[in-house]
Design an enzyme around this catalytic site. Structure first.
Site, PDB file in Angstrom:
ATOM      1  N   LYS A  27      35.162  19.842  58.017  1.00 22.28           N
ATOM      2  CA  LYS A  27      34.860  19.973  59.437  1.00 22.28           C
ATOM      3  C   LYS A  27      35.347  18.751  60.184  1.00 22.28           C
ATOM      4  O   LYS A  27      35.584  17.700  59.604  1.00 22.28           O
ATOM      5  CB  LYS A  27      33.375  20.207  59.677  1.00 22.28           C
ATOM      6  CG  LYS A  27      32.490  19.050  59.269  1.00 22.28           C
ATOM      7  CD  LYS A  27      31.018  19.411  59.318  1.00 22.28           C
ATOM      8  CE  LYS A  27      30.439  19.217  60.685  1.00 22.28           C
ATOM      9  NZ  LYS A  27      28.992  19.396  60.722  1.00 22.28           N
ATOM     10  N   LYS A  91      31.679  28.900  57.313  1.00 25.82           N
ATOM     11  CA  LYS A  91      30.492  28.723  58.152  1.00 25.82           C
ATOM     12  C   LYS A  91      30.810  29.128  59.590  1.00 25.82           C
ATOM     13  O   LYS A  91      31.832  28.730  60.139  1.00 25.82           O
ATOM     14  CB  LYS A  91      30.012  27.278  58.099  1.00 25.82           C
ATOM     15  CG  LYS A  91      29.553  26.885  56.715  1.00 25.82           C
ATOM     16  CD  LYS A  91      28.949  25.504  56.588  1.00 25.82           C
ATOM     17  CE  LYS A  91      29.252  24.528  57.637  1.00 25.82           C
ATOM     18  NZ  LYS A  91      28.813  23.164  57.343  1.00 25.82           N
TER      19      LYS A  91
END
Length: 139
Positions: A27, A91
């Protein structure tokens, strides 16, 4: 206990894996709470982690922040592109009003981990549906 380490580069990912991380989370926090790395970077990190010697680790990646009320098709396309990089989990952040998107994610080909965004409160219906879904985890 399992250790999850968030990384943004091949070097960080390899260092986390060498240190014994069980989960490597891809991320870019400067791009938002669930900021995504560029697909090319995600692909390179996955390739490096899969090629290294040693015990395997699980890899997750975010698709980037999803605006409340976002259209399903672009989100599903981002999920598919991220999954195609070879991550184990994708996610996806969901606002309290994202029940239709959650239902679509339950039927996509990727292994999705819903991330319920509760800044404005938690929708009990969304939570119950997510818990009853085919998801391996819920955040």
């Amino acid at each position: 206990m399992k250790l999850l380490v968030s990384v943004r580069s091949v070097d960080e990912a390899l260092a986390a894996a060498a240190a014994g991380a069980d989960f490597i989370d891809l991320k870019e926090p400067s791009a938002g709470a669930l900021g995504a790395l560029p697909i090319e970077t995600t692909r390179a990190i996955v390739a490096a982690l899969r090629a290294r010697p040693g015990p395997p680790c699980r890899i997750s990646a975010t698709i980037g922040d999803v605006a409340p009320g976002a259209a399903r098709e672009p989100v599903l396309a981002r999920v598919a592109a991220t999954a195609a990089c070879g991550v184990d989990y994708v996610k996806v952040g969901l606002a309290p009003t994202a029940l239709p998107l959650l239902d679509a994610l339950a039927h996509c080909d990727a292994t999705v981990v819903p991330v319920l965004i509760a800044d404005a409160g938690l929708d009990e219906t969304l939570l119950a549906r997510a818990l009853a879904g085919p998801f391996p985890a819920l955040m």
